[in-house]
Structure formats: structure tokens, C-alpha cells
Design a protein around this motif. Structure first.
Motif, short mmCIF file in Angstrom:
data_model
loop_
_atom_site.label_atom_id
_atom_site.label_comp_id
_atom_site.label_asym_id
_atom_site.label_seq_id
_atom_site.Cartn_x
_atom_site.Cartn_y
_atom_site.Cartn_z
N ASP A 59 0.87 -1.18 0.00
CA ASP A 59 0.00 0.00 0.00
C ASP A 59 0.90 1.23 0.00
N PHE A 60 1.43 1.55 -1.16
CA PHE A 60 2.42 2.62 -1.22
C PHE A 60 1.79 4.01 -1.05
N ALA A 61 0.53 4.14 -1.45
CA ALA A 61 -0.15 5.43 -1.22
C ALA A 61 -0.30 5.67 0.28
N GLY A 62 -0.67 4.60 1.01
CA GLY A 62 -0.78 4.73 2.46
C GLY A 62 0.56 5.00 3.11
N ALA A 63 1.61 4.34 2.57
CA ALA A 63 2.96 4.55 3.12
C ALA A 63 3.40 5.99 2.93
N LYS A 80 14.73 13.55 10.77
CA LYS A 80 14.77 13.69 9.31
C LYS A 80 15.56 12.56 8.66
N TYR A 81 16.67 12.19 9.30
CA TYR A 81 17.47 11.10 8.74
C TYR A 81 16.69 9.80 8.73
N GLN A 82 16.03 9.49 9.85
CA GLN A 82 15.29 8.23 9.95
C GLN A 82 14.11 8.20 8.97
N ILE A 83 13.43 9.35 8.83
CA ILE A 83 12.34 9.42 7.86
C ILE A 83 12.89 9.17 6.45
N GLY A 84 14.02 9.81 6.16
CA GLY A 84 14.63 9.63 4.84
C GLY A 84 15.00 8.18 4.58
N ALA A 85 15.51 7.48 5.60
CA ALA A 85 15.90 6.08 5.43
C ALA A 85 14.69 5.21 5.10
N ILE A 86 13.57 5.45 5.81
CA ILE A 86 12.35 4.68 5.52
C ILE A 86 11.81 5.05 4.14
N LYS A 87 11.87 6.31 3.80
CA LYS A 87 11.44 6.74 2.46
C LYS A 87 12.26 6.03 1.38
N LEU A 88 13.56 5.91 1.64
CA LEU A 88 14.44 5.29 0.64
C LEU A 88 14.03 3.85 0.38
N ASN A 89 13.84 3.09 1.45
CA ASN A 89 13.44 1.70 1.27
C ASN A 89 12.06 1.60 0.61
N THR A 90 11.16 2.50 0.99
CA THR A 90 9.82 2.50 0.39
C THR A 90 9.91 2.84 -1.09
N SER A 91 10.75 3.80 -1.43
CA SER A 91 10.87 4.22 -2.84
C SER A 91 11.41 3.10 -3.71
N ILE A 92 12.34 2.32 -3.17
CA ILE A 92 12.90 1.20 -3.94
C ILE A 92 11.84 0.13 -4.16
N ALA A 93 11.07 -0.20 -3.11
CA ALA A 93 10.01 -1.19 -3.23
C ALA A 93 8.93 -0.71 -4.21
N ALA A 94 8.64 0.59 -4.16
CA ALA A 94 7.59 1.15 -5.02
C ALA A 94 8.10 1.56 -6.40
N LYS A 95 9.42 1.48 -6.61
CA LYS A 95 10.05 1.94 -7.86
C LYS A 95 9.64 3.39 -8.16
N ASP A 96 9.71 4.20 -7.12
CA ASP A 96 9.29 5.60 -7.19
C ASP A 96 10.53 6.49 -7.17
#
Length: 424
Positions: A59-63, A80-96
Motif C-alpha cells: 500500500d504505497f499510497a498509504g505509506a 529527518k534522517y530516519q524518515i529519509g531512510a524509511i522513504k528510501l526503502n519505500t521508494s525502492i520497493a515502489a520503484k518511485d
């Protein structure tokens, strides 16, 4: 004297020439290893847990909504760093890609990115900024990647392209475009040097873009870029660029010198447009080499480049003289043998060269050298041309290397560059 037919420098390269491709790289998921010790706010942790759970369920929209909430609650660089790290992993999974760029920049801006990741992260952020045409950020991130010790062959092309993007495709010779082009060329040269140092082959396109940008900015190193382009891809078109740059830089060369340059274009496949063939014929006509007037026009017509009327004036003036001129060559050879100096031998060699009898032409030029009283650099140039056209590349190289000075030496250098691609 100036050319009979002035020919503008033609660079068959697009202003932007296409993208400067570099080795591909991609962000990797965060590995399970020790990173910076963070003190993350409880509200941020809660939002990130929601984001991770949503991402795990595809559910990438929810993420992304949960990540946006985390951003709104962030109060420190740790957050900010921790948010960025989670965003990075999410972006790779979502190919965003857009989310990945946001994540990398957020982590980098926090100042907490581990040193071993800073180079790669900055390099990827630079590339993504370049793709988004955010040129200043691309340059900033690229330079940060270099400072972190990341691969110059991967980063410098991005920096170069960003500077070229800032320069645009308008008048590249006025500021600030000229300066941006110059900085882009510096980065592009550094990229090529780094790629060679790493044992990789530099794409010929890089040098062609260098020629195009240096020409647009009217920079003196355009010739150096043209030489590198020819060495990387020894085509007739790239040699043509070198020759035209030489002619432009030496507008007072004689008709005889210009003829020897055009002969090089002829043998290398660098005669392209109608003006090339008519200029070649006119130079031969001006120097009384009738056979070459005919062969130049015939070649242009056979390739469909010249119409029946183009070059007709010099052609019709030269062709009726050929039979009579040829009939005197035997006697001229005999006279050359008896002459006190090499002038008759040189003139006879010129005629044989124009008629395509390269063996006799070479013999006459050798005789002219032996007898003396002639301009040595010109005779060595013509001897080199006769040998090259006759297939004796090694002998041609020796002759051209004997040329000592002035524009003749530069012309010999162009021929030697050509011969260097033939295994001579």
C-alpha cells in the motif's frame, strides 16, 4: 591566400549532442548494519511504523501518507534522517524515483549520512537532479560525491551535463553561457581521464559533445577536442572537422597547401557536400593539375553530390588540356634527370600525382629532393601524399615526419593522424 571557395566550418553534432552516458548505478536497500545512533521523536516513530506496515502490504499510497505525517512531526536531524531512510526503502520497493530523490536529499541534508554511503547517495541524487533539470542541485550533489571520494567516471559526466544544461542551446559564446560551457568541458575532460584511468573505453560521443560545446563557446581548445574525437573514432567526418578547423585557423595558406589538405579529405572520406568537391577541383585548377580537376568533379558526380553544372567551368577548362599535358610527361622525366636542380622533377611529380600514377610521382619527388633547389617541406609533403595514395603507409609516414615547419608541418600532422589509424 584565402580559399577560392570559402567553406564554413561544419560540425555535424547537435548542440546538446544527446546525453553524456555514464556507468549506471542504483540505490540499495539499507543493510542491517550499525548506522548513526539516533534519538527519534516518539510521534515520528509511530508514523514510520505505520508507513513500514503499509509498504510491506504494497500500500504505497498509504505509506507515503504516513511518511508525510512523519515529516510534519519531525523536529530534529535525527528525525529527518530516519524518515529519509524509511522513504528510501519505500521508494525502492515502489520503484518511485521521485520519492527516492526526496529520501536521499533528506538524509544528506540531515548531515547524518554515514561516510561510506555519502558518496553513492550524493552521486545518485546528482543524477536524479540532472534528470529533473535541476542543474544547480545536480552540480552541488555531484561535487559533494567527488569530495566523498566517489567514482569520478560516474559523477563527472553528470556535472558536465548539468553545466551544459545551464548553458542552454542559444548563443554559447556569451556569458554566462560561455563560462558554463567551459566548466562543463572541464568536467567532461575529467570524466574521460577518470574512465581511462579505470581501464574503461571513453565513449566517442563524449569527445564529439566536447567539440560541439567548445565550438559553440568559441573556445580555443576546440581543436584539442576534435583531435580526441578523431582518435576515439577515426571517421572521415571527425577528420573533416579537424581539417576545417585547421583551415579556419590558417586563412592565408597557399592554394598548393590547401590542395594537399583537400587530398586528405578525399582519401579519408571527408568530402561530403558539393562545396567540398568544387573547392578541391578549384585548388587543383589553380595549381595547374588538370587530371585532379577531372577526378574531383567526376567523384562528386558519381556520388550524386554534384549536379552536371556544378564545377562545370573548371572541369570544361581542364579536360581539353589533359591529353596534351600527358603527352609531355615522358620528355619532362628526361629533362628532370638532366636538370641542374629539382624543379622540373617536382613539377613532373605534381602532374603524375594528379593523374593517379603514384609510383612515378614518388620517383619524381625523390629525384627533386636529391637534386635540391626546391622547397623541402613541400616536396616531402607531396612525397608523403604520393606514397599514402599508393598504399605505402610506412614510407608516407617517413616523408611526413621529415616536414619541418610552419603550416606544412601542421598539414603533415593531419596526414600522420590519418595514417596512424591505418597501422602505418
Amino acid at each position: 591566400m584565402r580559399f577560392v571557395t570559402p567553406v564554413a566550418l561544419v560540425l555535424a553534432l547537435a548542440m546538446t549532442g544527446g546525453a553524456i552516458s555514464a556507468p549506471a548505478f542504483a540505490a540499495k536497500k539499507e543493510e542491517k548494519k550499525a548506522g548513526p545512533k539516533l534519538n527519534v521523536s516518539p510521534d515520528v516513530i509511530k508514523a514510520l511504523q505505520t508507513a513500514q506496515k503499509a509498504a510491506e502490504g504494497q500500500d504505497f499510497a498509504g505509506a507515503k501518507a504516513a511518511l508525510a505525517e512523519a515529516d510534519s512531526k519531525a523536529t530534529s536531524n535525527d528525525d529527518k534522517y530516519q524518515i529519509g531512510a524509511i522513504k528510501l526503502n519505500t521508494s525502492i520497493a515502489a520503484k518511485d524515483t521521485a520519492l527516492q530523490s526526496e529520501a536521499l536529499n533528506q538524509m544528506l541534508d540531515s548531515g547524518l549520512t554515514p561516510p561510506e554511503q555519502a558518496g553513492q547517495f550524493n552521486a545518485i541524487a546528482a543524477d536524479q537532479a540532472m534528470q529533473a533539470k535541476n542543474y544547480d542541485v545536480a552540480i552541488q550533489r555531484g561535487q559533494a560525491a567527488l569530495a566523498a571520494g566517489y567514482k569520478a567516471e560516474s559523477v563527472q559526466p553528470t556535472i558536465a551535463q548539468a553545466y551544459f544544461g545551464k548553458a542552454g542551446t542559444g548563443n554559447g559564446s556569451v556569458e554566462p553561457a560561455r563560462g558554463f560551457n567551459q566548466q562543463g568541458l572541464t568536467a567532461l575532460k575529467a570524466a574521460a581521464d577518470a574512465m581511462k584511468a579505470s581501464g574503461q573505453q571513453v565513449p566517442a560521443q563524449w569527445y564529439q559533445i566536447g567539440v560541439s560545446r567548445a565550438e559553440a563557446a568559441k573556445l580555443p581548445d576546440v581543436t584539442e577536442w576534435a583531435k580526441m574525437a578523431y582518435q576515439a573514432e577515426p571517421s572521415g567526418q571527425n577528420l573533416r572537422t579537424l581539417v576545417r578547423l585547421f583551415q579556419r585557423a590558417n586563412p592565408t595558406i597557399s592554394n598548393r597547401e590547401n590542395l594537399d589538405v583537400l587530398r586528405l579529405l578525399s582519401i579519408s572520406g571527408g568530402l561530403v557536400i558539393a562545396a567540398d568537391y568544387t573547392e578541391y577541383a578549384e585548388m587543383a585548377s589553380k595549381t595547374g593539375i588538370y587530371g585532379e580537376v577531372k577526378s574531383a568533379i567526376d567523384a562528386g558526380r558519381s556520388k550524386g553530390v554534384l549536379s552536371a553544372t556544378q564545377g562545370a567551368d573548371v572541369y570544361q577548362a581542364a579536360v581539353p588540356k589533359i591529353a596534351g599535358d600527358k603527352s609531355t610527361l615522358g620528355a619532362a622525366e628526361a629533362d628532370a634527370q638532366k636538370a641542374a636542380n629539382g624543379k622540373i622533377a617536382a613539377a613532373t611529380g605534381d602532374a603524375y600525382l594528379g593523374y593517379g600514377d603514384y609510383a612515378k610521382a614518388a620517383a619524381m619527388f625523390e629525384l627533386a629532393k636529391q637534386k635540391g633547389g626546391v622547397e623541402a617541406d613541400e616536396i616531402n609533403s607531396r612525397l608523403g601524399i604520393a606514397k599514402a595514395l599508393g598504399g605505402d603507409n610506412a614510407g608516407a609516414k617517413v616523408a611526413f615526419e621529415a616536414v619541418q615547419a610552419g603550416s606544412r608541418k601542421q598539414i603533415a600532422g593531419l596526414w600522420l593522424a590519418y595514417l596512424g589509424t591505418k597501422g602505418a
